[in-house]
Enzyme design. Sequence first.
Site, PDB file in Angstrom:
ATOM      1  N   ARG A 104      -3.727   3.990  -1.350  1.00 25.66           N
ATOM      2  CA  ARG A 104      -4.123   2.891  -2.239  1.00 25.66           C
ATOM      3  C   ARG A 104      -3.584   1.547  -1.792  1.00 25.66           C
ATOM      4  NH1 ARG A 104      -4.208   5.088  -8.364  1.00 25.66           N
ATOM      5  NH2 ARG A 104      -5.029   7.149  -7.881  1.00 25.66           N
ATOM      6  N   VAL A 106      -5.873   3.020   4.584  1.00 31.50           N
ATOM      7  CA  VAL A 106      -5.541   1.862   3.742  1.00 31.50           C
ATOM      8  C   VAL A 106      -4.656   0.839   4.466  1.00 31.50           C
ATOM      9  CG1 VAL A 106      -3.511   2.898   2.630  1.00 31.50           C
ATOM     10  CG2 VAL A 106      -4.840   1.159   1.410  1.00 31.50           C
ATOM     11  N   ASN A 135       0.833  -1.195   0.000  1.00 34.42           N
ATOM     12  CA  ASN A 135       0.000   0.000   0.000  1.00 34.42           C
ATOM     13  C   ASN A 135       0.866   1.243   0.000  1.00 34.42           C
ATOM     14  OD1 ASN A 135       0.077  -0.795   3.154  1.00 34.42           O
ATOM     15  ND2 ASN A 135      -0.212   1.426   2.968  1.00 34.42           N
ATOM     16  N   CYS A 136       0.332   2.292  -0.607  1.00 30.26           N
ATOM     17  CA  CYS A 136       0.934   3.606  -0.474  1.00 30.26           C
ATOM     18  C   CYS A 136       0.041   4.353   0.506  1.00 30.26           C
ATOM     19  CB  CYS A 136       1.058   4.310  -1.822  1.00 30.26           C
ATOM     20  SG  CYS A 136      -0.516   4.731  -2.582  1.00 30.26           S
ATOM     21  N   TYR A 137       0.041   5.651   0.502  1.00 33.53           N
ATOM     22  CA  TYR A 137      -0.709   6.420   1.498  1.00 33.53           C
ATOM     23  C   TYR A 137      -2.222   6.218   1.397  1.00 33.53           C
ATOM     24  CZ  TYR A 137      -2.135  10.212   4.512  1.00 33.53           C
ATOM     25  OH  TYR A 137      -2.713  10.943   5.505  1.00 33.53           O
TER      26      TYR A 137
END
Length: 73
Positions: free
Chosen positions: A28, A67, A24-26
């Site tokens: 997504r 997320v 995951n990114c920030y």
Amino acid sequence: MGEFNSVAIIEGLGGKDNIVDVQNCYTRLRVEVRDPSLVNEAKIQESNPMGLVNKGQNIQIIFGSHVASVRKK
């Protein structure tokens, strides 16, 4: 934080065996799948994402700043 359905995410991605990697990114959830034909976007939508980007074997499901908790589930 909105409610999400981790079962719908897994089923929508073609099941556990179809999931190669999850990062995951920030905002997504970034998922690599083995067989893109098994991805069911309608099922993934049941998890109430903010959006979805389908790039074949790379699926991005947008959930926002919570997320990381989605990824853990």
